[in-house]
Design a protein around this motif. Structure first.
Motif, short mmCIF file in Angstrom:
data_model
loop_
_atom_site.label_atom_id
_atom_site.label_comp_id
_atom_site.label_asym_id
_atom_site.label_seq_id
_atom_site.Cartn_x
_atom_site.Cartn_y
_atom_site.Cartn_z
N THR A 20 128.77 -12.78 28.85
CA THR A 20 130.21 -12.71 28.58
C THR A 20 130.50 -11.86 27.35
OG1 THR A 20 130.39 -14.93 29.48
CG2 THR A 20 132.26 -14.14 28.19
N GLY A 64 126.56 -16.10 27.13
CA GLY A 64 127.59 -16.95 27.71
C GLY A 64 127.88 -16.61 29.16
N GLY A 65 128.47 -17.57 29.85
CA GLY A 65 128.89 -17.35 31.23
C GLY A 65 129.91 -18.41 31.58
N GLN A 66 130.63 -18.16 32.64
CA GLN A 66 131.64 -19.15 33.05
C GLN A 66 130.97 -20.26 33.85
OE1 GLN A 66 134.46 -18.82 31.50
NE2 GLN A 66 133.58 -16.94 30.69
N ASP A 67 131.76 -21.31 34.13
CA ASP A 67 131.21 -22.48 34.83
C ASP A 67 130.48 -22.07 36.11
OD1 ASP A 67 132.58 -23.82 32.86
OD2 ASP A 67 133.78 -25.06 34.22
N GLN A 70 127.13 -20.61 35.35
CA GLN A 70 126.28 -21.68 34.81
C GLN A 70 125.77 -22.59 35.92
OE1 GLN A 70 129.34 -22.68 31.70
NE2 GLN A 70 127.52 -23.33 30.59
N CYS A 98 127.63 -19.83 23.76
CA CYS A 98 128.60 -20.45 24.66
C CYS A 98 127.92 -21.12 25.86
CB CYS A 98 129.63 -19.39 25.08
SG CYS A 98 131.21 -20.08 25.57
N GLY A 99 128.01 -20.57 27.05
CA GLY A 99 127.41 -21.21 28.21
C GLY A 99 125.90 -21.39 28.07
N GLN A 102 125.33 -24.28 25.73
CA GLN A 102 125.56 -25.56 26.40
C GLN A 102 124.36 -25.97 27.25
OE1 GLN A 102 129.13 -24.65 28.61
NE2 GLN A 102 130.49 -24.94 26.84
N ARG A 133 141.86 -24.77 26.88
CA ARG A 133 140.66 -24.09 26.40
C ARG A 133 140.83 -23.79 24.92
NH1 ARG A 133 137.60 -22.00 30.47
NH2 ARG A 133 136.54 -20.55 29.09
N ASN A 154 136.02 -18.61 23.40
CA ASN A 154 136.79 -18.82 24.63
C ASN A 154 136.00 -19.80 25.50
OD1 ASN A 154 138.22 -18.79 26.97
ND2 ASN A 154 138.20 -16.56 27.25
N HIS A 155 136.30 -21.08 25.34
CA HIS A 155 135.54 -22.10 26.07
C HIS A 155 136.40 -23.34 26.29
CE1 HIS A 155 134.58 -24.41 22.21
NE2 HIS A 155 134.96 -23.25 21.73
N GLN A 156 136.05 -24.03 27.37
CA GLN A 156 136.70 -25.33 27.58
C GLN A 156 135.80 -26.45 27.10
OE1 GLN A 156 136.03 -27.97 29.79
NE2 GLN A 156 134.22 -27.09 30.76
N GLY A 157 134.49 -26.25 27.12
CA GLY A 157 133.55 -27.29 26.75
C GLY A 157 133.73 -27.74 25.30
N HIS A 197 131.45 -15.13 20.53
CA HIS A 197 131.21 -13.83 21.12
C HIS A 197 131.58 -12.80 20.07
CE1 HIS A 197 130.57 -15.62 25.03
NE2 HIS A 197 131.62 -16.36 24.82
#
Ligand code: GLN
Length: 237
Positions: A20, A64-67, A70, A98-99, A102, A133, A154-157, A197
Motif C-alpha cells: 500500500t 500494508g494491504g487491505q482486508d 490480507q 499496517c496490514g 497486524q 477509519r 489509513n486503517h480501520q484496525g 505509510h
C-alpha cells in the motif's frame, strides 16, 4: 577488505499483494543509505507458496494491504509462520506496516467482523471498527531516543500491545494504534511495526539509519557501523 563485500539481503514478504502507498520505498531508502557506506542491498520477493529460510535474509519488509489482500495472505503466512518467528526471535530486523504489522500479531478483525489469524510472533491483537477509519497525518515521539517520526495512516484496525512490547512512539498528532492509549506502532526485539505509510523509512531518515545499523551490527558484529553511519545525513520528507 573490499567494502562491496558487505551486503544485506532483504525479504519482501508478499510484496506483490501487500504494498500500500508504495511501501517498497522502505527498501529503496535502506539501499540509498547503505550505498553511502559501501553496503549492497538486494531484495527478493517471498510470496504465496514460496519458502522463507531465515538464514537467507538479513532484513524483511512486510507492507500494508487491505482486508481482501490480507485474507489471501494470512493462510499462506501460517505455512511459513514458524520460520518468520525464528527470524524474529534471532533478532532479525523487520519493518512491518499496517496490514503486515497486524498479521504478525495474534489476530485481526476485518471491517466486516471476520476474524483472521495472525502468526502470533508478537503478542498484539487488532480489533475492528465497522463504521469508521483512522485516516490522516501522524506525528509521534519515541520516548527512549526522543526521535520524532512522521507518517500517514489509513486503517480501520485498532491494535493493542501487551506488556511484552513497547510502542514505536507516543502520539503527538493523529490516532496511531487504536485512537485510545496514545501509542503508535510497536518495537519488539528488532521488529518495528507501524501504521505509517509514506513510506516510513523514506520520510524518516533517522529511523532508516537506526534500522540499517541494527541489521549491519547483527550481520557484521566486528565492524564499527555506528562511526560509519555517523557520516551519513538522514533525509526527511
Ligand atoms: N486492512 C487493514 C485495516 O484497514 C490494513 C490497512 C492497510 O494496510 N492500509 O486496518
Amino acid at each position: 577488505m573490499n567494502e562491496q563485500q558487505y551486503n544485506l539481503r532483504v525479504a519482501h514478504l508478499y510484496g506483490d499483494l501487500m504494498n500500500t502507498y508504495g511501501d517498497y520505498g522502505n527498501i529503496i531508502a535502506l539501499r540509498y543509505y547503505a550505498q553511502q557506506i559501501g553496503v549492497d542491498v538486494t531484495d527478493q520477493l517471498v510470496s504465496l507458496g514460496d519458502d522463507f529460510n531465515p538464514d537467507n535474509f538479513d532484513f524483511a519488509l512486510f507492507g500494508g494491504g487491505q482486508d481482501y489482500e490480507q485474507s489471501i495472505v494470512a493462510p499462506d503466512l501460517q505455512r511459513i509462520g514458524r520460520e518468520v518467528t525464528r527470524f524474529i526471535e534471532n533478532d532479525g530486523p523487520i519493518i512491518a506496516v499496517c496490514g503486515g504489522y497486524q498479521l504478525l500479531g495474534n489476530y485481526f478483525i476485518m471491517a466486516d467482523g471476520t476474524r483472521v489469524e495472525g502468526i502470533g510472533a508478537m503478542n498484539i491483537y487488532t480489533e475492528n471498527q465497522s463504521t469508521s477509519r483512522f485516516i490522516g497525518n501522524v506525528t509521534i515521539k519515541n520516548s527512549e531516543t526522543g526521535e520524532e517520526y512522521h507518517g500517514f495512516e489509513n486503517h480501520q484496525g485498532r491494535t493493542y500491545l501487551s506488556d511484552q512490547e513497547r510502542p514505536l512512539g507516543q502520539i503527538v498528532v493523529g490516532n496511531g494504534n487504536n485512537g485510545e492509549d496514545g501509542s503508535e506502532g510497536v518495537i519488539y526485539r528488532n521488529v518495528f511495526g507501524t501504521y505509517f505509510h509514506g513510506p516510513i523509512l523514506t520520510r524518516n531518515g533517522n529511523l532508516a539509519l537506526r534500522m540499517l545499523e541494527l541489521a549491519l551490527v547483527r550481520k557484521y558484529p566486528t565492524i564499527d557501523w555506528h562511526s560509519k553511519l555517523a557520516n551519513v545525513t538522514p533525509e526527511f520528507f
